[in-house]
Design an enzyme around this catalytic site. Structure first.
Site: not given
Ligand code: PPE
Length: 308
Positions: A162
């Protein structure tokens, strides 16, 4: 999103809690120039017994440490120290419910792509954050548009990390979708298969079978993992496999998952209604069990909570 107030009393920086206004960096901060930094996003909820808990705090910190490893950033703190710091940030700011943002970045000192001498710095901030795709999105569902931006190939940027720089791809896709009047973008991978949203993973349901793309070109979402577990525990078949955008056009239901977005129903893609065009029963059920888990009401999933 823009209206949220990010101000808190304290931000954890490099091992100590400092006042919000002092949590600053120099303009020659290396990560600011090249985007090489890694971060997490987690949410803390007030559980039914009154205590606050970070949902899957351990898994988020594990992913943070893995992200740093993937991009060769030395991590100056142990997982236990980072977890404790997250809990401290919630407590000191008296935030019963909040979003937490650990950021690991290179400080100033050397410039240039070859620099290896900059110190790794770590900041952890927290603020209240409402529904990511709007309160209406959670109840009524969101409208997606297939993006003209392709999710980066896993040999260009590594999606299991990430990393901050990855989000240029996401931000441009999100701008395009919202400018076009949609709620969120759906990015395809370099083969043209469905990958994920700009900040969410995607699930599609047809004839009772749930499908979600495999972990090739997507962030290994922690919410995605929780939802797969919830579905399987409920006797629902979940397949991790590639599918094209038209699988959503003919789906009965679809939803997105993410820490910020939680479980958000998807009711439209590319101006085509998905199913009845309203959140479906499987989606509703997943939302209910997931909310229960977040708030400590599901004893089976209490191990997912890191109490602060
Ligand atoms: N894909 C991406 C590209 C992504 O950024 C997130 C989280 C997810 C999938 C889902 O991952 P998880 O949170 O582990 O279930 N995106 C984060 C960033 C948001 C932002 O705008 O900053 C979040 O949901 O915290």
């Amino acid at each position: 999103m823009a209206a949220d107030n990010l101000r808190s009393d304290k931000i954890w920086m490099d091992g100590a809690l400092v006042p919000y206004d002092q949590a600053t960096v120099h303009v020659l901060t290396h990560s600011l120039h090249y985007g090489l930094a890694v971060f997490e996003g987690m949410r803390c909820y007030r559980t039914d017994d009154g205590r606050s808990a970070i949902f899957r705090g351990r898994e988020h910190i594990r992913r943070l440490v893995e992200s740093a490893h993937i991009v060769e950033m030395p991590m100056p703190y142990s997982s236990e120290e980072l977890l404790k710091a997250c809990a401290d940030v919630v407590r000191v700011n008296k935030l019963a419910e909040c979003y937490l943002r650990p950021l690991v970045f290179y400080g100033e000192g050397e410039m240039g792509l070859a620099a290896r001498g900059n110190k790794t710095r770590v900041a952890i901030a927290a603020w209240p954050w409402g529904a990511y795709l709007g309160a209406d999105g959670l109840t009524k569902g969101v409208r997606l548009k297939t993006s003209s931006f392709v999710r980066f190939h896993h040999n260009s940027m590594m999606p299991a990390a990430k990393a901050s720089g990855h989000y240029v791809n996401s931000i441009l896709a999100g701008y395009e979708a919202r400018r076009g009047g949609y709620d969120e973008a759906l990015l395809l991978d370099t083969q043209g298969f469905v990958a994920e949203g700009s900040g969410e993973n995607i699930f599609v349901i047809r004839d009772g079978v749930v499908r979600t793309p495999p972990l090739t070109s997507i962030l290994p979402g922690i919410t995605r993992d929780a939802v797969i577990r919830i579905l399987r525990d409920g006797g629902v078949e979940v397949r991790e496999e590639f599918f094209a955008r038209d699988a959503l056009y003919v789906a009965d239901e679809a939803f997105m998952t993410g820490t910020a977005a939680e479980v958000t129903p998807v009711v439209e893609l590319d101006d085509r209604k998905i199913g009845a065009g309203t959140p479906g029963p499987v989606t509703r059920k997943v939302q209910e069990v997931f909310q229960g888990a977040l708030h400590g009401r599901e004893s089976k999933y209490r191990g997912w909570l890191y109490y602060v």
